[in-house]
Design a protein around this motif. Structure first.
Motif, PDB file in Angstrom:
ATOM      1  N   ILE A 107       0.845  -1.184   0.000  1.00  0.00           N
ATOM      2  CA  ILE A 107       0.000   0.000   0.000  1.00  0.00           C
ATOM      3  C   ILE A 107       0.887   1.244   0.000  1.00  0.00           C
ATOM      4  O   ILE A 107       1.687   1.448   0.915  1.00  0.00           O
ATOM      5  CB  ILE A 107      -0.925   0.032   1.235  1.00  0.00           C
ATOM      6  CG1 ILE A 107      -1.800  -1.219   1.287  1.00  0.00           C
ATOM      7  CG2 ILE A 107      -1.776   1.295   1.224  1.00  0.00           C
ATOM      8  CD1 ILE A 107      -2.757  -1.352   0.140  1.00  0.00           C
ATOM      9  N   SER A 110      -3.882   5.597  -0.430  1.00  0.00           N
ATOM     10  CA  SER A 110      -5.286   5.172  -0.456  1.00  0.00           C
ATOM     11  C   SER A 110      -5.860   5.254  -1.865  1.00  0.00           C
ATOM     12  O   SER A 110      -6.686   4.430  -2.261  1.00  0.00           O
ATOM     13  CB  SER A 110      -6.108   6.041   0.493  1.00  0.00           C
ATOM     14  OG  SER A 110      -5.715   5.831   1.830  1.00  0.00           O
ATOM     15  N   LEU A 113      -5.136   2.048  -3.901  1.00  0.00           N
ATOM     16  CA  LEU A 113      -5.963   0.926  -3.456  1.00  0.00           C
ATOM     17  C   LEU A 113      -7.414   1.148  -3.851  1.00  0.00           C
ATOM     18  O   LEU A 113      -8.104   0.208  -4.276  1.00  0.00           O
ATOM     19  CB  LEU A 113      -5.839   0.759  -1.939  1.00  0.00           C
ATOM     20  CG  LEU A 113      -6.627  -0.396  -1.325  1.00  0.00           C
ATOM     21  CD1 LEU A 113      -6.211  -1.734  -1.929  1.00  0.00           C
ATOM     22  CD2 LEU A 113      -6.435  -0.424   0.191  1.00  0.00           C
ATOM     23  N   GLN A 116      -8.166   0.246  -7.455  1.00  0.00           N
ATOM     24  CA  GLN A 116      -8.245  -1.206  -7.602  1.00  0.00           C
ATOM     25  C   GLN A 116      -9.605  -1.722  -7.109  1.00  0.00           C
ATOM     26  O   GLN A 116     -10.240  -2.582  -7.745  1.00  0.00           O
ATOM     27  CB  GLN A 116      -7.117  -1.856  -6.798  1.00  0.00           C
ATOM     28  CG  GLN A 116      -7.188  -3.372  -6.700  1.00  0.00           C
ATOM     29  CD  GLN A 116      -6.152  -3.919  -5.724  1.00  0.00           C
ATOM     30  OE1 GLN A 116      -5.071  -3.363  -5.554  1.00  0.00           O
ATOM     31  NE2 GLN A 116      -6.488  -5.009  -5.069  1.00  0.00           N
ATOM     32  N   PHE A 132      -7.733  -5.481   4.743  1.00  0.00           N
ATOM     33  CA  PHE A 132      -6.351  -5.686   4.304  1.00  0.00           C
ATOM     34  C   PHE A 132      -5.463  -5.648   5.542  1.00  0.00           C
ATOM     35  O   PHE A 132      -5.408  -4.627   6.244  1.00  0.00           O
ATOM     36  CB  PHE A 132      -5.924  -4.598   3.318  1.00  0.00           C
ATOM     37  CG  PHE A 132      -6.716  -4.570   2.045  1.00  0.00           C
ATOM     38  CD1 PHE A 132      -6.273  -5.264   0.922  1.00  0.00           C
ATOM     39  CD2 PHE A 132      -7.899  -3.853   1.950  1.00  0.00           C
ATOM     40  CE1 PHE A 132      -7.005  -5.242  -0.258  1.00  0.00           C
ATOM     41  CE2 PHE A 132      -8.632  -3.823   0.778  1.00  0.00           C
ATOM     42  CZ  PHE A 132      -8.184  -4.525  -0.336  1.00  0.00           C
ATOM     43  N   LYS A 143      -5.558 -10.545   2.619  1.00  0.00           N
ATOM     44  CA  LYS A 143      -6.762  -9.816   2.220  1.00  0.00           C
ATOM     45  C   LYS A 143      -7.940 -10.743   2.427  1.00  0.00           C
ATOM     46  O   LYS A 143      -7.938 -11.875   1.939  1.00  0.00           O
ATOM     47  CB  LYS A 143      -6.667  -9.387   0.753  1.00  0.00           C
ATOM     48  CG  LYS A 143      -7.959  -8.794   0.197  1.00  0.00           C
ATOM     49  CD  LYS A 143      -7.852  -8.578  -1.306  1.00  0.00           C
ATOM     50  CE  LYS A 143      -9.172  -8.121  -1.910  1.00  0.00           C
ATOM     51  NZ  LYS A 143      -9.106  -8.012  -3.385  1.00  0.00           N
TER      52      LYS A 143
END
Length: 231
Positions: A107, A110, A113, A116, A132, A143
């Motif tokens: 990561i 933010s 992520l 995605q 996560f 995850k």
């Protein structure tokens, strides 16, 4: 000098199993652990005596882990099957010692992520709650989709979320869920739940880094909006 192995005179092979359940595997001697793996002796040799004989054949655990099938079969009570089982056990232990914790990504922000997750969750008709679990380098070590359905505190309880954090030895975590309506605006319930989870994380020393809410093409980061902690 020959290293003395942990060998005990225990007449009942069921005792190590019971003690492992009650006190944990670390309380058992080398002999007891091996006896559990051997399961049975060979008449008239009791399994505890057989385990003692095997360990006594080698100077220490270091030399024992190099034992060949042929060497093991030289020990009275150890046939080909048990020798193979012991070798398999030793090899499994070696592989576990060399194993590293798997990572499934890192990561960095933010935003990355969230992009995605938008692709993954945007068309779902039910809320999916994803956690996560991260190590100290912000690498994802696990995850998990913990809940499917409406997010509420009676279902998405902090106990269930932090159970995984403890299990995976996580240093921190990020949670995310989608809004099937497509609107990524956090509800009052979302905010209260996030603040409660953040407070629980502070007490446990496992930081909640963010709660990301996913819409059809947008997201909300409660960290970016400074809604993680109760004011």
């Amino acid at each position: 000098m020959k290293e003395k192995l942990l060998i005990k005179e225990v007449p009942d092979s069921s005792l190590p199993r019971e003690r492992l359940i009650r006190q944990g595997e670390k309380s058992l001697s080398d002999q007891e652990l091996l006896a559990i793996c051997l399961r049975t002796g060979q008449h008239p040799i009791h399994v505890m005596d057989l385990a003692a004989n095997v360990l006594g054949r080698f100077m220490n655990l270091y030399t024992f882990k190099g034992a060949t099938i042929e060497e093991l079969m030289e020990i009275k009570g150890i046939g080909k099957v048990k020798a193979i089982e012991i070798r398999a056990l030793i090899e499994l232990g070696r592989r576990m010692e060399e194993a590293s914790q798997p990572k499934v990504g890192k990561i960095r922000a933010s935003f990355d992520l969230a992009q995605q997750l938008i692709h993954e969750l945007k068309d779902y008709q039910q809320e999916h709650f994803i956690c996560f679990y991260l190590n100290t380098k912000n690498e994802i070590i696990q995850k998990e989709t913990l809940f499917v359905g409406s997010l509420n505190q009676s279902v998405a309880h902090p106990r269930e979320i932090f159970h995984g954090a403890v299990r995976y030895h996580a240093a921190s975590l990020i949670i995310a869920h989608n809004h099937p309506s497509g609107d990524a605006t956090p509800s009052g319930q979302d905010i209260m739940f996030t603040q409660r989870l953040s407070q629980c994380g502070e007490m446990m020393g496992i930081e909640l880094l963010d709660h990301i809410i996913i819409g059809h093409s947008t997201y909300t980061s409660l960290k970016e909006d400074e809604l993680l902690k109760k004011k």
